[in-house]
Design a protein around this motif. Structure first.
Motif, PDB file in Angstrom:
ATOM      1  N   GLU A  23     -45.046 -19.226  12.414  1.00 21.45           N
ATOM      2  CA  GLU A  23     -44.922 -20.494  13.131  1.00 21.45           C
ATOM      3  C   GLU A  23     -44.622 -20.249  14.609  1.00 21.45           C
ATOM      4  O   GLU A  23     -45.159 -20.943  15.486  1.00 21.45           O
ATOM      5  CB  GLU A  23     -43.833 -21.364  12.507  1.00 21.45           C
ATOM      6  CG  GLU A  23     -43.755 -22.757  13.090  1.00 21.45           C
ATOM      7  CD  GLU A  23     -45.022 -23.591  12.878  1.00 21.45           C
ATOM      8  OE1 GLU A  23     -45.310 -24.440  13.745  1.00 21.45           O
ATOM      9  OE2 GLU A  23     -45.725 -23.397  11.873  1.00 21.45           O
ATOM     10  N   ILE A  24     -43.789 -19.269  14.907  1.00 18.50           N
ATOM     11  CA  ILE A  24     -43.443 -18.957  16.296  1.00 18.50           C
ATOM     12  C   ILE A  24     -44.683 -18.521  17.066  1.00 18.50           C
ATOM     13  O   ILE A  24     -44.965 -19.028  18.158  1.00 18.50           O
ATOM     14  CB  ILE A  24     -42.350 -17.871  16.350  1.00 18.50           C
ATOM     15  CG1 ILE A  24     -41.031 -18.433  15.792  1.00 18.50           C
ATOM     16  CG2 ILE A  24     -42.170 -17.341  17.770  1.00 18.50           C
ATOM     17  CD1 ILE A  24     -39.975 -17.374  15.517  1.00 18.50           C
ATOM     18  N   LEU A  25     -45.448 -17.573  16.512  1.00 15.40           N
ATOM     19  CA  LEU A  25     -46.638 -17.086  17.203  1.00 15.40           C
ATOM     20  C   LEU A  25     -47.723 -18.155  17.271  1.00 15.40           C
ATOM     21  O   LEU A  25     -48.459 -18.237  18.264  1.00 15.40           O
ATOM     22  CB  LEU A  25     -47.160 -15.811  16.548  1.00 15.40           C
ATOM     23  CG  LEU A  25     -46.254 -14.586  16.723  1.00 15.40           C
ATOM     24  CD1 LEU A  25     -46.831 -13.385  15.992  1.00 15.40           C
ATOM     25  CD2 LEU A  25     -46.019 -14.271  18.190  1.00 15.40           C
ATOM     26  N   LYS A  29     -49.321 -19.350  20.718  1.00 11.53           N
ATOM     27  CA  LYS A  29     -50.773 -19.248  20.900  1.00 11.53           C
ATOM     28  C   LYS A  29     -51.403 -20.581  21.277  1.00 11.53           C
ATOM     29  O   LYS A  29     -52.322 -20.640  22.094  1.00 11.53           O
ATOM     30  CB  LYS A  29     -51.427 -18.705  19.627  1.00 11.53           C
ATOM     31  CG  LYS A  29     -52.929 -18.496  19.760  1.00 11.53           C
ATOM     32  CD  LYS A  29     -53.509 -17.844  18.527  1.00 11.53           C
ATOM     33  CE  LYS A  29     -55.015 -17.626  18.667  1.00 11.53           C
ATOM     34  NZ  LYS A  29     -55.553 -16.916  17.492  1.00 11.53           N
ATOM     35  N   HIS A  30     -50.935 -21.673  20.691  1.00  5.83           N
ATOM     36  CA  HIS A  30     -51.550 -22.979  20.909  1.00  5.83           C
ATOM     37  C   HIS A  30     -50.881 -23.776  22.037  1.00  5.83           C
ATOM     38  O   HIS A  30     -51.208 -24.950  22.225  1.00  5.83           O
ATOM     39  CB  HIS A  30     -51.564 -23.774  19.607  1.00  5.83           C
ATOM     40  CG  HIS A  30     -52.426 -23.130  18.561  1.00  5.83           C
ATOM     41  ND1 HIS A  30     -53.808 -23.148  18.610  1.00  5.83           N
ATOM     42  CD2 HIS A  30     -52.105 -22.407  17.462  1.00  5.83           C
ATOM     43  CE1 HIS A  30     -54.298 -22.478  17.582  1.00  5.83           C
ATOM     44  NE2 HIS A  30     -53.281 -22.011  16.872  1.00  5.83           N
ATOM     45  N   SER A  31     -49.989 -23.141  22.759  1.00  8.44           N
ATOM     46  CA  SER A  31     -49.376 -23.781  23.927  1.00  8.44           C
ATOM     47  C   SER A  31     -50.159 -23.381  25.171  1.00  8.44           C
ATOM     48  O   SER A  31     -51.156 -22.664  25.091  1.00  8.44           O
ATOM     49  CB  SER A  31     -47.921 -23.327  24.063  1.00  8.44           C
ATOM     50  OG  SER A  31     -47.859 -21.974  24.499  1.00  8.44           O
ATOM     51  N   ASP A  34     -49.458 -18.501  29.216  1.00  7.66           N
ATOM     52  CA  ASP A  34     -50.467 -17.480  29.509  1.00  7.66           C
ATOM     53  C   ASP A  34     -49.826 -16.167  29.991  1.00  7.66           C
ATOM     54  O   ASP A  34     -50.474 -15.361  30.644  1.00  7.66           O
ATOM     55  CB  ASP A  34     -51.490 -17.992  30.529  1.00  7.66           C
ATOM     56  CG  ASP A  34     -50.874 -18.243  31.900  1.00  7.66           C
ATOM     57  OD1 ASP A  34     -49.635 -18.182  32.032  1.00  7.66           O
ATOM     58  OD2 ASP A  34     -51.627 -18.490  32.849  1.00  7.66           O
ATOM     59  N   GLY A  35     -48.577 -15.967  29.638  1.00  7.29           N
ATOM     60  CA  GLY A  35     -47.882 -14.760  30.051  1.00  7.29           C
ATOM     61  C   GLY A  35     -47.859 -13.712  28.959  1.00  7.29           C
ATOM     62  O   GLY A  35     -48.637 -13.752  28.005  1.00  7.29           O
ATOM     63  N   TYR A  36     -46.953 -12.788  29.110  1.00  7.22           N
ATOM     64  CA  TYR A  36     -46.795 -11.706  28.144  1.00  7.22           C
ATOM     65  C   TYR A  36     -45.823 -12.104  27.045  1.00  7.22           C
ATOM     66  O   TYR A  36     -44.934 -12.925  27.247  1.00  7.22           O
ATOM     67  CB  TYR A  36     -46.263 -10.449  28.833  1.00  7.22           C
ATOM     68  CG  TYR A  36     -47.230  -9.850  29.813  1.00  7.22           C
ATOM     69  CD1 TYR A  36     -48.266  -9.038  29.372  1.00  7.22           C
ATOM     70  CD2 TYR A  36     -47.117 -10.103  31.175  1.00  7.22           C
ATOM     71  CE1 TYR A  36     -49.174  -8.481  30.267  1.00  7.22           C
ATOM     72  CE2 TYR A  36     -48.011  -9.549  32.076  1.00  7.22           C
ATOM     73  CZ  TYR A  36     -49.030  -8.745  31.617  1.00  7.22           C
ATOM     74  OH  TYR A  36     -49.914  -8.206  32.505  1.00  7.22           O
ATOM     75  N   ILE A  37     -45.994 -11.525  25.874  1.00  8.27           N
ATOM     76  CA  ILE A  37     -45.048 -11.678  24.771  1.00  8.27           C
ATOM     77  C   ILE A  37     -44.364 -10.331  24.606  1.00  8.27           C
ATOM     78  O   ILE A  37     -45.023  -9.298  24.492  1.00  8.27           O
ATOM     79  CB  ILE A  37     -45.756 -12.073  23.461  1.00  8.27           C
ATOM     80  CG1 ILE A  37     -46.443 -13.427  23.617  1.00  8.27           C
ATOM     81  CG2 ILE A  37     -44.765 -12.103  22.308  1.00  8.27           C
ATOM     82  CD1 ILE A  37     -47.308 -13.805  22.430  1.00  8.27           C
ATOM     83  N   LYS A  64     -55.020 -14.790  13.168  1.00  8.95           N
ATOM     84  CA  LYS A  64     -55.187 -15.716  12.031  1.00  8.95           C
ATOM     85  C   LYS A  64     -54.676 -17.120  12.273  1.00  8.95           C
ATOM     86  O   LYS A  64     -55.007 -18.025  11.518  1.00  8.95           O
ATOM     87  CB  LYS A  64     -54.501 -15.132  10.801  1.00  8.95           C
ATOM     88  CG  LYS A  64     -55.162 -13.860  10.301  1.00  8.95           C
ATOM     89  CD  LYS A  64     -54.448 -13.300   9.102  1.00  8.95           C
ATOM     90  CE  LYS A  64     -55.129 -12.010   8.657  1.00  8.95           C
ATOM     91  NZ  LYS A  64     -54.450 -11.404   7.515  1.00  8.95           N
ATOM     92  N   VAL A  65     -53.839 -17.309  13.300  1.00  7.66           N
ATOM     93  CA  VAL A  65     -53.277 -18.657  13.514  1.00  7.66           C
ATOM     94  C   VAL A  65     -54.071 -19.439  14.536  1.00  7.66           C
ATOM     95  O   VAL A  65     -54.802 -18.933  15.302  1.00  7.66           O
ATOM     96  CB  VAL A  65     -51.788 -18.616  13.928  1.00  7.66           C
ATOM     97  CG1 VAL A  65     -50.950 -18.094  12.789  1.00  7.66           C
ATOM     98  CG2 VAL A  65     -51.570 -17.849  15.208  1.00  7.66           C
TER      99      VAL A  65
END
Length: 65
Positions: A23-25, A29-31, A34-37, A64-65
């Motif tokens: 859920e976190i990733l 991803k869908h926000s 555009d930075g680094y994780i 996959k998400v």
């Protein structure tokens, strides 16, 4: 480590702990982010192994998400 509730915990490899990493990733991803994780590993396994497994897990989940 000890939580505020007195529970003893230890670090874990990404995806093997209590947090809902899927859920976190997915949220990241869908926000519009555009930075680094950044991943942090504090488990009992060798650092290189834990980091490689965690990074592979993050990439697989993001695909996959």
């Amino acid at each position: 480590f000890e939580t505020m509730g007195g529970k003893m915990i230890r670090g874990s490899i990404l995806g093997q702990g209590d947090m809902d990493i899927w859920e976190i990733l997915k949220t990241i991803k869908h926000s519009d982010f555009d930075g680094y994780i950044s991943l942090e590993f504090e488990g009992m396994e060798p650092c290189e192994q834990g980091t490689e497994i965690g990074l592979a897990m993050a990439r697989a989940i993001l695909d996959k998400v």
